[in-house]
Design a protein around this motif. Structure first.
Motif, mmCIF file in Angstrom:
data_model
loop_
_atom_site.group_PDB
_atom_site.id
_atom_site.type_symbol
_atom_site.label_atom_id
_atom_site.label_comp_id
_atom_site.label_asym_id
_atom_site.label_seq_id
_atom_site.Cartn_x
_atom_site.Cartn_y
_atom_site.Cartn_z
ATOM 1 N N ILE A 146 0.814 -1.315 -0.118
ATOM 2 C CA ILE A 146 -0.067 0.106 0.003
ATOM 3 C C ILE A 146 1.015 1.160 -0.131
ATOM 4 O O ILE A 146 1.828 1.468 0.737
ATOM 5 C CB ILE A 146 -0.778 0.203 1.372
ATOM 6 C CG1 ILE A 146 -1.922 -1.138 1.072
ATOM 7 C CG2 ILE A 146 -1.905 1.175 1.306
ATOM 8 C CD1 ILE A 146 -2.585 -1.295 2.486
ATOM 9 N N LYS A 147 0.704 2.016 -1.028
ATOM 10 C CA LYS A 147 1.404 3.292 -1.103
ATOM 11 C C LYS A 147 0.883 4.337 -0.015
ATOM 12 O O LYS A 147 -0.339 4.453 0.566
ATOM 13 C CB LYS A 147 1.262 4.035 -2.459
ATOM 14 C CG LYS A 147 2.097 3.391 -3.608
ATOM 15 C CD LYS A 147 2.151 4.347 -4.821
ATOM 16 C CE LYS A 147 0.983 4.014 -5.872
ATOM 17 N NZ LYS A 147 1.009 5.064 -7.022
ATOM 18 N N GLY A 148 1.947 5.074 0.719
ATOM 19 C CA GLY A 148 1.464 6.001 1.666
ATOM 20 C C GLY A 148 1.288 7.282 0.984
ATOM 21 O O GLY A 148 1.803 8.329 1.589
ATOM 22 N N THR A 149 0.363 7.160 0.021
ATOM 23 C CA THR A 149 -0.021 8.527 -0.589
ATOM 24 C C THR A 149 -0.871 9.126 0.171
ATOM 25 O O THR A 149 -1.936 8.734 0.572
ATOM 26 C CB THR A 149 -0.712 8.184 -1.994
ATOM 27 O OG1 THR A 149 0.196 7.429 -2.789
ATOM 28 C CG2 THR A 149 -0.938 9.330 -2.663
ATOM 29 N N LYS A 150 -0.884 10.509 0.492
ATOM 30 C CA LYS A 150 -1.835 11.404 1.050
ATOM 31 C C LYS A 150 -3.034 11.524 0.037
ATOM 32 O O LYS A 150 -3.024 11.282 -1.051
ATOM 33 C CB LYS A 150 -1.459 12.672 1.326
ATOM 34 C CG LYS A 150 -0.251 12.743 2.315
ATOM 35 C CD LYS A 150 0.160 14.172 2.560
ATOM 36 C CE LYS A 150 1.374 14.322 3.541
ATOM 37 N NZ LYS A 150 2.118 15.429 3.562
#
Length: 186
Positions: A146-150
């Motif tokens: 899971i990307k830590g994208t805001k």
């Protein structure tokens, strides 16, 4: 032996470190699932040290639920022997025991140690007295990091996707949202 005896007795008194009650609940869950119960006894005198209520734990209002599912969490530990490799995941600060994977999946998953992932597989859950569903077993078939994208960054990425929505696209979306009609589709 004295250290093991002391640790087991501390579980019975409710004074054990955090991982010991988790192990107790896991074993008790397996016994409940198998409709069995057990008592851990001293080898020399047969005195009971710790009782596992298992099937005698009262009637479960909900039976064991088995289904395909996803678990979101952080990989904490991957390792073990045999064909079923234990995997420890932490989700919302709570460790999830009972997860396992094949050697191939575990080897790939180990590259994401201490990173967030989405696990996909088949699991078994039991509902506890407080109404929480607890994972008893979860066979990991696949996973994805899971990307830590805001959220603001994700929205910007979505807005940057070129394309025009037609009226037919909206109708298709509405059909998907409503589902099939009259058990036979539309």
């Amino acid at each position: 032996m004295p250290n093991v005896r002391s640790r087991v007795q501390s579980v019975g008194r409710g004074e054990a470190p955090r991982d010991a009650p988790e192990a107790y609940r896991s074993l008790d869950g397996y016994l409940r699932e198998d409709r069995a119960r057990a008592v851990l006894r001293e080898q020399d005198n047969g005195q009971g040290i710790l009782e596992f209520a298992g099937a005698n734990d009262g009637e479960d209002p909900y039976p064991l639920v088995r289904e395909r599912a996803r678990i979101f969490g952080t990989v904490i530990r991957v390792g073990g022997t045999g064909d079923r490799i234990p995997v420890l995941i932490e989700s919302n600060g709570v460790p999830i025991f009972g997860c396992h994977a094949s050697r191939d999946v575990a080897k790939m998953l180990a590259h994401y140690l201490f990173e967030p992932v989405r696990l996909v597989g088949k699991g078994s859950w039991l509902r506890d007295a407080e109404g929480r569903w607890n994972v008893q077993r979860f066979k990991i078939d696949a996973f994805e990091p899971i990307k830590g994208t805001k959220a603001s960054e994700a929205l910007s990425e979505l807005r940057a996707v070129a394309g025009e929505w037609t009226e037919e696209d909206y109708r298709d979306l509405e059909r998907i949202r409503q589902g099939p009609k009259n058990n036979g589709g539309d």
